[in-house]
Design a protein around this motif. Structure first.
Motif, PDB file in Angstrom:
ATOM      1  N   ARG A   9      62.358  62.767  40.997  1.00  0.00           N
ATOM      2  CA  ARG A   9      62.293  63.177  39.849  1.00  0.00           C
ATOM      3  C   ARG A   9      61.395  64.185  39.470  1.00  0.00           C
ATOM      4  NH1 ARG A   9      60.243  58.066  36.267  1.00  0.00           N
ATOM      5  NH2 ARG A   9      58.237  58.670  36.127  1.00  0.00           N
ATOM      6  N   ASN A  10      61.601  65.393  38.652  1.00  0.00           N
ATOM      7  CA  ASN A  10      60.583  66.337  38.071  1.00  0.00           C
ATOM      8  C   ASN A  10      59.564  65.419  37.249  1.00  0.00           C
ATOM      9  OD1 ASN A  10      62.104  68.123  39.291  1.00  0.00           O
ATOM     10  ND2 ASN A  10      62.377  69.539  37.560  1.00  0.00           N
ATOM     11  N   ASN A  11      58.626  65.364  37.982  1.00  0.00           N
ATOM     12  CA  ASN A  11      57.102  64.876  37.202  1.00  0.00           C
ATOM     13  C   ASN A  11      56.211  65.888  36.792  1.00  0.00           C
ATOM     14  OD1 ASN A  11      57.667  62.067  37.417  1.00  0.00           O
ATOM     15  ND2 ASN A  11      57.240  62.175  39.560  1.00  0.00           N
ATOM     16  N   ARG A  12      55.866  65.847  35.585  1.00  0.00           N
ATOM     17  CA  ARG A  12      54.812  66.704  34.984  1.00  0.00           C
ATOM     18  C   ARG A  12      53.635  65.930  34.816  1.00  0.00           C
ATOM     19  NH1 ARG A  12      55.872  70.944  30.984  1.00  0.00           N
ATOM     20  NH2 ARG A  12      58.088  70.819  31.961  1.00  0.00           N
ATOM     21  N   PHE A  13      52.590  66.330  35.901  1.00  0.00           N
ATOM     22  CA  PHE A  13      51.395  65.727  35.755  1.00  0.00           C
ATOM     23  C   PHE A  13      50.501  66.263  34.995  1.00  0.00           C
ATOM     24  CE2 PHE A  13      53.273  64.942  40.243  1.00  0.00           C
ATOM     25  CZ  PHE A  13      53.182  63.602  40.085  1.00  0.00           C
ATOM     26  N   ILE A  14      50.300  67.610  34.825  1.00  0.00           N
ATOM     27  CA  ILE A  14      49.643  68.182  33.694  1.00  0.00           C
ATOM     28  C   ILE A  14      50.278  68.868  32.649  1.00  0.00           C
ATOM     29  CG2 ILE A  14      47.546  69.788  33.390  1.00  0.00           C
ATOM     30  CD1 ILE A  14      46.731  67.390  35.145  1.00  0.00           C
ATOM     31  N   GLU A  15      50.171  68.590  31.441  1.00  0.00           N
ATOM     32  CA  GLU A  15      51.052  69.259  30.617  1.00  0.00           C
ATOM     33  C   GLU A  15      49.881  69.700  29.463  1.00  0.00           C
ATOM     34  OE1 GLU A  15      54.769  69.826  28.420  1.00  0.00           O
ATOM     35  OE2 GLU A  15      54.596  68.008  29.298  1.00  0.00           O
ATOM     36  N   GLN A  16      50.041  71.067  29.219  1.00  0.00           N
ATOM     37  CA  GLN A  16      48.978  71.865  28.323  1.00  0.00           C
ATOM     38  C   GLN A  16      47.850  71.585  28.616  1.00  0.00           C
ATOM     39  OE1 GLN A  16      50.891  71.037  24.649  1.00  0.00           O
ATOM     40  NE2 GLN A  16      52.445  72.624  24.619  1.00  0.00           N
ATOM     41  N   GLY A  17      47.408  71.304  29.689  1.00  0.00           N
ATOM     42  CA  GLY A  17      45.890  70.929  30.116  1.00  0.00           C
ATOM     43  C   GLY A  17      45.582  69.811  30.176  1.00  0.00           C
ATOM     44  N   SER A  18      46.504  68.680  29.808  1.00  0.00           N
ATOM     45  CA  SER A  18      46.044  67.234  29.734  1.00  0.00           C
ATOM     46  C   SER A  18      46.589  66.392  30.810  1.00  0.00           C
ATOM     47  CB  SER A  18      46.406  66.863  28.353  1.00  0.00           C
ATOM     48  OG  SER A  18      45.818  67.424  27.283  1.00  0.00           O
ATOM     49  N   VAL A  19      46.399  65.433  31.382  1.00  0.00           N
ATOM     50  CA  VAL A  19      46.695  64.587  32.182  1.00  0.00           C
ATOM     51  C   VAL A  19      47.925  63.798  31.771  1.00  0.00           C
ATOM     52  CG1 VAL A  19      46.300  62.714  33.719  1.00  0.00           C
ATOM     53  CG2 VAL A  19      44.601  64.303  33.288  1.00  0.00           C
ATOM     54  N   ALA A  20      49.401  64.038  32.111  1.00  0.00           N
ATOM     55  CA  ALA A  20      50.283  63.772  31.657  1.00  0.00           C
ATOM     56  C   ALA A  20      50.873  62.536  32.503  1.00  0.00           C
ATOM     57  CB  ALA A  20      51.346  64.764  31.432  1.00  0.00           C
ATOM     58  N   SER A  21      50.650  62.234  33.599  1.00  0.00           N
ATOM     59  CA  SER A  21      51.201  61.290  34.268  1.00  0.00           C
ATOM     60  C   SER A  21      50.266  61.116  35.449  1.00  0.00           C
ATOM     61  CB  SER A  21      52.557  61.704  34.978  1.00  0.00           C
ATOM     62  OG  SER A  21      53.049  60.782  35.797  1.00  0.00           O
ATOM     63  N   TYR A  22      50.168  59.778  35.977  1.00  0.00           N
ATOM     64  CA  TYR A  22      49.541  59.525  37.365  1.00  0.00           C
ATOM     65  C   TYR A  22      50.733  59.563  38.334  1.00  0.00           C
ATOM     66  CZ  TYR A  22      45.592  57.533  34.842  1.00  0.00           C
ATOM     67  OH  TYR A  22      44.534  57.607  34.068  1.00  0.00           O
ATOM     68  N   MET A  23      50.361  59.554  39.583  1.00  0.00           N
ATOM     69  CA  MET A  23      51.285  59.514  40.806  1.00  0.00           C
ATOM     70  C   MET A  23      51.412  58.362  41.556  1.00  0.00           C
ATOM     71  SD  MET A  23      50.892  62.204  43.991  1.00  0.00           S
ATOM     72  CE  MET A  23      49.511  61.595  44.838  1.00  0.00           C
ATOM     73  N   LEU A  24      52.463  57.625  41.128  1.00  0.00           N
ATOM     74  CA  LEU A  24      52.536  56.177  41.572  1.00  0.00           C
ATOM     75  C   LEU A  24      53.622  55.772  42.442  1.00  0.00           C
ATOM     76  CD1 LEU A  24      51.986  54.909  37.892  1.00  0.00           C
ATOM     77  CD2 LEU A  24      50.247  55.417  39.511  1.00  0.00           C
ATOM     78  N   SER A  25      53.440  54.882  43.302  1.00  0.00           N
ATOM     79  CA  SER A  25      54.230  53.923  43.974  1.00  0.00           C
ATOM     80  C   SER A  25      54.486  52.766  43.299  1.00  0.00           C
ATOM     81  CB  SER A  25      53.663  53.801  45.485  1.00  0.00           C
ATOM     82  OG  SER A  25      52.619  52.905  45.449  1.00  0.00           O
TER      83      SER A  25
END
Length: 446
Positions: A310-326
């Motif tokens: 899926r589309n993942n937003r990792f950085i949003e407006q300069g902040s950490v929005a998501s980790y990258m996870l299995s």
């Protein structure tokens, strides 16, 4: 290629082998199982000084089986996909699983996360290229570069063309297959003056061979990049703004994603531990993964565990929005898989873009880095120190090439100090980005 590669037939065969392995695993007592199988075929050519150096025809295949007995895990693999080999591989994996310790986070990804939307993402473009045609393309690339006045020597040109099929299946009933291709052409040249020799290169890469740049253009660009490095000096020592070339700023994105990876986070070996929701970049900066982008370098509808991408937003407006996870790293962190087993796919910046000439003017006095050397990046602390080469900039104008210096900072400071992103987007890899202008780094030169 010398031997035709029938991707459709390989797809059917690998599917049968994966289903066979799963059925056998269940029969022998595994509580759950997953199978990854692949076959790849490629042609590689290298030429130097107008002569063929190597011709390589490769064909690789493998099958990897992971079984679970309760929460005990066993894995085994083989390069032989025959029924006898599959039986032996399953038995080995099962034997390992019965003797390993229990791991509460072990197991397949949740069945509810399995991919159901499996479109053709147009990532398979076979190239009906004979060995002679491949050699001619590589020779034309090198000759165009060597014909440029000032080029002294050649490290050669290389062409590679390959395609393959992968299959992933598990005991949830998920089975996904994907065909893919990759083609590239590169050239490296040497120039010399009274101050010594310099070398540089250029390359083109694409899934679709029709999207490759003209071989002569690649050769001439390699020559141009080499010649512009002649007469290099050492820069002064001090603190200066640094402009990273697009081919290098993609590496900064890579360091970011390594720090956001679940494996580094649950091991507490990342400088971004416990940073979810915190500010890291300027507020105008974002970073998104687009794994379903049609025709892109790393597109796939499912990850290495069968989870829907899926589309993942990792950085949003300069902040950490998501980790990258299995699935495994998510369980270790008390979170849910982001569909990133096997890494991120097709990273795209969400940021205003600035022409490179304007970036140089914004920089005023500083360094444009076009090459980095060494592995001086600490993923635990974020400390960054690399050998570099590039160009000295004064009053927003390129003055002369520079070499034999180091640049140093910390990734936290570099990300926070990102001034602007260039519109010179490099689209050759899975990370698409332009130049990055960092406000200040320590430069060790003269």
């Amino acid at each position: 290629m010398a031997q035709a590669f029938d991707a459709a037939a390989q797809q059917v065969l690998l599917t049968q082998r994966a289903e066979e392995a799963l059925a056998l695993a269940k029969k022998l007592g595994a509580d759950a199982a997953e199978v990854g199988a692949s076959v790849d075929q490629g042609l590689g050519i290298s030429v130097r000084l107008g002569e063929v150096e190597t011709v390589e025809l490769s064909r690789d295949q493998g099958i990897a089986i992971t079984l679970y007995v309760g929460q005990r895990k066993g894995s085994a693999s083989s390069t032989d996909a025959s029924s006898a080999s599959i039986k032996a591989t399953v038995e080995k994996a099962l034997a390992i699983a019965r003797y390993t310790g229990e791991d509460p986070a072990a197991g397949l990804a949740d069945a509810s996360l399995m991919a159901t939307d499996l479109p053709d993402l147009k990532v398979h473009y076979p190239w009906a290229l004979t060995t002679d045609e491949a050699i001619d393309l590589a020779l034309a690339c090198e000759k165009a570069g060597r014909d440029v006045v000032g080029i002294h020597q050649s490290e050669g040109a290389s062409l590679s063309s390959g395609e393959g099929v992968r299959v992933y299946a598990n005991s949830h009933g998920f089975l996904g297959t994907q065909k893919g291709s990759s083609h590239s052409l590169s050239c490296m040249l040497i120039a010399q003056d009274e101050k010594g020799m310099q070398r540089d290169y250029d390359y083109t890469s694409a899934r679709n061979p029709a999207m490759l740049r003209d071989p002569a253009e690649v050769g001439r660009e390699a020559a141009s990049r080499t010649l512009r490095r002649l007469g290099a000096q050492r820069p002064p020592t001090g603190t200066f703004p640094v402009l990273f070339d697009p081919s290098l700023s993609s590496g900064l994105v890579g360091h970011l994603m390594g720090a956001l990876a679940g494996g580094a986070l649950y091991r507490e070996s990342s400088f971004l531990c416990d940073r979810l929701g915190s500010s890291l970049f300027p507020s105008w900066f974002g970073l998104e993964e687009r794994p379903m982008e049609v025709g892109a370098t790393a597109s796939s509808p499912f990850d290495a565990e069968g989870v829907q991408t899926r589309n993942n937003r990792f950085i949003e407006q300069g902040s950490v929005a998501s980790y990258m996870l299995s699935a495994y790293s998510a369980r270790r962190l008390g979170m849910q898989s982001t569909g990133n087993a096997g890494g991120a796919r097709n990273l795209r910046l969400l940021a205003p873009l600035t022409p490179r000439d304007d970036l140089l003017k914004q920089m005023g006095r500083g360094i444009w880095v076009t090459e980095l050397m060494g592995q001086g990046v600490n993923g635990v602390t974020g400390d960054y120190s690399r050998g570099a080469a590039g160009f000295w900039v004064e009053n927003g104008e390129i003055q002369h090439p520079i070499e034999e210096f180091t640049i140093a900072s910390n990734l936290n400071s570099m990300f926070a100090g990102l001034v602007a992103v260039g519109d010179d987007i490099d689209t050759r890899g899975s990370i698409h980005t332009g130049s990055w202008l960092i406000d200040a780094m320590t430069v060790a030169g003269n």
